[in-house]
Design an enzyme around this catalytic site. Structure first.
Site, PDB file in Angstrom:
ATOM      1  CB  SER A  42     -25.775  45.731  -1.308  1.00  0.00           C
ATOM      2  OG  SER A  42     -25.137  46.972  -1.430  1.00  0.00           O
ATOM      3  CE  LYS A  61     -28.332  53.942   2.570  1.00  0.00           C
ATOM      4  NZ  LYS A  61     -28.087  54.553   1.258  1.00  0.00           N
ATOM      5  CB  ALA A 114     -39.015  60.582  -1.456  1.00  0.00           C
ATOM      6  CG  ASP A 157     -25.858  53.090  -8.690  1.00  0.00           C
ATOM      7  OD1 ASP A 157     -26.137  52.634  -9.822  1.00  0.00           O
ATOM      8  OD2 ASP A 157     -26.148  52.485  -7.634  1.00  0.00           O
TER       9      ASP A 157
HETATM   10  N1  ADE Z   1     -36.473  54.644  -0.218  1.00  0.00           N
HETATM   11  C1  ADE Z   1     -35.179  54.851   0.003  1.00  0.00           C
HETATM   12  N2  ADE Z   1     -34.975  56.056   0.510  1.00  0.00           N
HETATM   13  C2  ADE Z   1     -36.167  56.661   0.599  1.00  0.00           C
HETATM   14  C3  ADE Z   1     -36.610  57.938   1.014  1.00  0.00           C
HETATM   15  N3  ADE Z   1     -35.756  58.850   1.448  1.00  0.00           N
HETATM   16  N4  ADE Z   1     -37.913  58.205   0.951  1.00  0.00           N
HETATM   17  C4  ADE Z   1     -38.757  57.283   0.496  1.00  0.00           C
HETATM   18  N5  ADE Z   1     -38.416  56.081   0.083  1.00  0.00           N
HETATM   19  C5  ADE Z   1     -37.125  55.756   0.139  1.00  0.00           C
END
Ligand code: ADE
Length: 325
Positions: A42, A61, A114, A157
């Site tokens: 958000s 991020k 990830a 969450d």
């Molecule tokens: N989506 C949100 N965070 C992520 C991350 N660390 N690795 C892969 N996809 C994601």
């Protein structure tokens, strides 16, 4: 400012001693090549990004400062960074925070990427997990929760969108923006002058996602570690049944179902899973399986449930996850 010497800078001088100097200077967006969007919150966007010095991939991020201030989310962003830093020495189970930096408009969190994304599309794609898969992924999530709760952190969450999968399909729990850090938990025998109520059950503003939210958050706006155990119960149900236990066309109706503990078990729902889910989805938080286990010693009463028979919790991260199909 001179950038730190990285492995790729040295290839031109073949005879030089290859030493990788860890970056001591603050990184900037220029140290990365930003790729596709891999997540959206958000008040943030997550990008796949490559470190130009090492060629390593990260999930970055990005939060827009103006937006955070306007939406009054500064506390959430601070909390997320604090929790990620507390989890820095955890070897498994969590997304890692490598560094943070900022420019005039934005904040950047450099996180582990990830590679296999969220758990949710895997559940949706196959319809539901077989028991081996459900056991393995529930065990990995539980293992992560044990560590998190041991540090006095409640996620608040937990849901299949916040369970990411690394390149080997192991669980990395993410998104600590809603989490809560409990005040220092007194040792056994120590007197807590504030009382257990004060530290665990202070009233909080609403956090969480409708379908996984615990009844206590809806009734008296309180949370404890047991709220994450409720969410775990919902996730285990979802892996077995394909859909979360409490669903309806509106958020309000979902809340009604949660408060009435109104969920159905589809035909063929594994008996052992049904028993475990039934012991986690209990309205009274203190009566959930694991809620009476001693803080800091994991959740032996959940681990010892027959559903987890033959699961070796200590070596989960070394095991080859069962294939999902
Ligand atoms: N989506 C949100 N965070 C992520 C991350 N660390 N690795 C892969 N996809 C994601």
């Amino acid at each position: 400012a001179r950038l730190p010497v990285a492995a790729t800078d040295i290839t031109s001088s073949a005879h030089s001693l290859i030493t990788i100097i860890p970056p001591t200077q603050k990184r900037t967006p220029k140290d990365f090549i930003f790729g596709k969007v891999i997540g959206e919150g958000s008040f943030s966007m997550v990008y796949l990004a490559k470190d130009i010095h090492t060629n390593k991939e990260y999930a970055i991020k990005v939060c827009e400062k103006r937006h955070i201030i306007k939406e009054k989310k500064s506390e959430y962003v601070k909390r997320e960074k604090e929790v990620l830093n507390m989890l820095g020495s955890a070897k498994h189970s969590f997304v890692r925070l490598f560094c943070t930096f900022q420019d005039i408009e934005r904040l950047y969190f450099v996180l582990s990427y990830a590679k296999n994304g969220e758990l949710l599309p895997y559940i949706n794609k196959v319809g539901s997990f077989d028991i081996e898969c459900t056991k393995f992924y529930s065990a990995e999530i539980l293992h992560g929760l044990e560590y998190l709760h041991g540090l006095g952190i409640i996620h608040r969450d937990l849901k299949p969108e916040n369970i990411l999968l690394d390149e080997k399909m192991h669980v990395l729990i993410t998104d600590f923006g809603s989490s809560k850090i409990l005040k220092e938990v007194p040792e056994k025998g120590e007197i807590n002058v504030l009382g257990e109520q004060q530290q665990c059950e202070r009233r909080n503003s609403f956090v969480g996602t409708a379908q996984y939210v615990s009844p206590e958050l809806l009734t008296d706006k309180t949370t404890s570690r047991a709220s994450d155990l409720w969410a775990l119960g919902c996730i285990i149900y979802q892996m077995v049944a394909g859909l979360p236990p409490f669903r309806s066309r509106s958020e309000y109706l979902v809340f009604q179902k949660i408060l009435n503990l109104e969920y159905e078990l589809p035909d063929g729902f594994c008996e052992l899973a049904r028993d475990l889910v039934g012991k986690l989805l209990v309205l009274e938080p203190s009566k959930r399986l694991g809620a009476s286990d001693e803080h800091g010693s994991g959740y032996p009463s959940i681990r010892l449930h027959s559903f987890f028979i033959n699961v070796d919790f200590e070596t989960l991260h070394e095991q080859i996850p069962p294939p999902i199909y």
